[in-house]
Design a protein around this motif. Structure first.
Motif: not given
Length: 516
Positions: A10-12, A3-5, A471-475, A461-462
């Motif tokens: 999506x947020x990015x 869910x976080x990924x 890595x997502x938080x960083x990018x 989600x798929x």
């Protein structure tokens, strides 16, 4: 963890898209105003119109450069953050993007170079042709991108292949002439025209309020008022057409936009204001106008618009059908010659995407419980309150701009607009409105498609890549920081040259300058 990924991916993408779309509408809108200004210069020979083309073209160039910078990273994200999406639909989605790069972007970029460096090397008519081709390239670029996006909203001309486990194109013409894509294109570019007109109108009003470069500002104001009035009328008319196509292809989105929880007798009423209650799935209160929604959404007085509860019931049946498709597909993957499984897959493959929604709750779709099916059916409805209010704020801003451009156009016909300080101050205050309404429009279009990446075909989600949360938080932090710097740089450059006005051309004909 998944869910976080999914949420971070999506947020990015949402953040980068919304940043990018701060630059796109102005690029689309300004370029045709440059065509108008330069065409008047070629026809009349009046120097002021060439100066207008060069000055407003300088601001256009700053915006274009930063728009390209923010747009490039978005395409990379399809491979980095949405790898399975790219694998699943790349043959279809990639085609218009490739054509956009080869046909439109190269044309646009080449003509922009000639626009800025060809003033003393090309004749008047040759340079005007360059500006026209630059405008065509800009709009072609928007066309192909919106064809790709329109297919995500209404996936026509393609079908799933169990042999390749991917979506494959079956009809390029259907992709090209997709009603959703065409409606989205004309509505989006018209909104861009409004943005360009508002930009010129507001800055020209600022000059007039300060008594600077009056003749230059008067002519710029007139062109912006006429172009803006025609454009905002187009936005409203084409927005109605866009809403009709949404009602045809995405009834869930339309019901969420209108906070329509239950199917009403035709023609349905329009909820002017309401307070959606997500928990109880009804409106706590509402102010409705009879018949209006039915006429807008169906163009008839007899056709019903389904409500959210009825849509959920239909989607529950599609999920149950999709369960059979998923099970048959898994059987076919184990044995490609399983004729019984192939027959079941063929009968239910139109609902395969709905069956995949259950992957959120279980890895084995065959074991899904009625509670899981109910939860998946509920997931097919986006949150109603954000959709409802985003749409109404967008429409409200559109009506405000219609009044402003109508007043400005009427005053420009009378010729006394420079002596109307209230109008000029209002035009200056309304500068942010087109950007806000464009951003809200994209929120409605993209958030309203959830939980789908490809509507009815591939759940969001798929679609994501296998990435770590870190890595997502960083990018995400990197993109936000970099894009914010770019936005600040653009605003500083825009404000600097806007304050200088046409004096930045160094011709010696305007206030606060000396000739170069």
């Amino acid at each position: 963890m998944l869910d976080n990924v999914v949420d971070l991916s999506r947020l990015q993408f949402a953040v980068t898209a919304l940043y990018h779309f701060l630059f796109v509408p102005l690029t689309i809108g300004m370029v045709w105003m440059l065509v108008i200004m330069e065409a008047v210069w070629v026809m009349t020979g009046k120097q002021v119109y060439q100066d207008m083309t060069r000055f407003w073209g300088k601001l256009f160039g700053i915006n274009f450069a930063l728009g390209v910078t923010t747009g490039i990273t978005m395409e990379f994200q399809f491979g980095t953050n949405w790898a399975y999406y790219s694998h699943y639909v790349g043959d279809i989605f990639g085609a218009p993007l490739a054509i956009e790069g080869l046909m439109a972007f190269f044309l646009e970029s080449t003509m922009i170079g000639l626009f800025f460096f060809g003033w003393n090397r090309l004749s008047r008519k040759q340079h005007l042709l360059v500006t026209i081709l630059m405008a065509i390239g800009t709009n072609l670029s928007a066309l192909w991108i919106l064809i790709a996006n329109g297919w995500m909203q209404n996936p026509v001309g393609a079908e799933f292949s169990y042999q390749t486990m991917r979506m494959e194109m079956t009809d390029f013409a259907a992709l090209l002439f997709n009603p959703d894509a065409q409606a989205k294109f004309v509505h989006t570019v018209s909104a861009g025209y409004v943005t360009g007109a508002m930009f010129v109108l507001s800055i020209s009003s600022w000059y007039l309020l300060r008594g600077r470069n009056v003749e230059f500002a008067r002519k710029s104001f007139r062109i912006a008022a006429a172009f803006g009035f025609a454009s905002i009328c187009s936005v409203i008319v084409l927005g109605d057409e866009s809403g009709y196509t949404v009602g045809e292809a995405q009834q869930t989105k339309l019901a969420a936009i209108e906070a329509m929880w239950h199917t009403e007798p035709a023609p349905a009423s329009f909820n002017l204001l309401a307070w959606p209650n997500e928990t109880r799935m009804e409106n706590d209160w509402q102010v409705s106008i009879p018949w209006v929604m039915g006429l807008i959404g169906t163009r008839s007085v007899s056709k019903q618009i389904p409500g959210i509860h009825e849509i959920m019931a239909q989607n529950r049946l599609r999920i149950q059908s999709g369960m059979l498709a998923v099970q048959a597909l898994e059987a076919v993957r184990r044995n490609g010659k399983d004729s019984a499984a192939l027959k079941v897959l063929e009968a239910h493959k139109q609902d395969l995407g709905f069956g995949l929604l259950l992957k959120k709750y279980t890895t084995d779709v065959a074991t899904a419980t009625p509670q899981m099916i109910d939860a998946a059916a509920r997931d097919t409805i986006p949150r109603v309150a954000p959709m409802f209010w985003s749409f109404r704020l967008m429409v409200g801003m559109g009506m405000a701009m219609l009044l402003l451009f109508g007043w400005s156009f009427w005053a420009s016909l009378k010729g006394d607009f420079q002596h109307r300080p209230r109008l000029l101050k209002l035009a200056l205050c309304c500068l942010p409105l087109p950007w806000l309404s464009c951003e809200l429009g994209w929120v409605v279009a993209e958030y309203g498609r959830q939980p789908w990446t490809i509507y009815g075909v591939l759940p969001t989600r798929l679609s994501v890549s296998t990435l770590s949360v870190e890595s997502l938080y960083g990018s995400l932090a990197g993109f936000v920081g970099f894009y914010t710097v770019l936005l600040v740089v653009e605003m500083m450059l825009m404000m600097r040259f806007a304050r200088q006005g046409p004096g930045s051309l160094g011709t010696g004909r305007y206030d606060n300058e000396t000739a170069h």
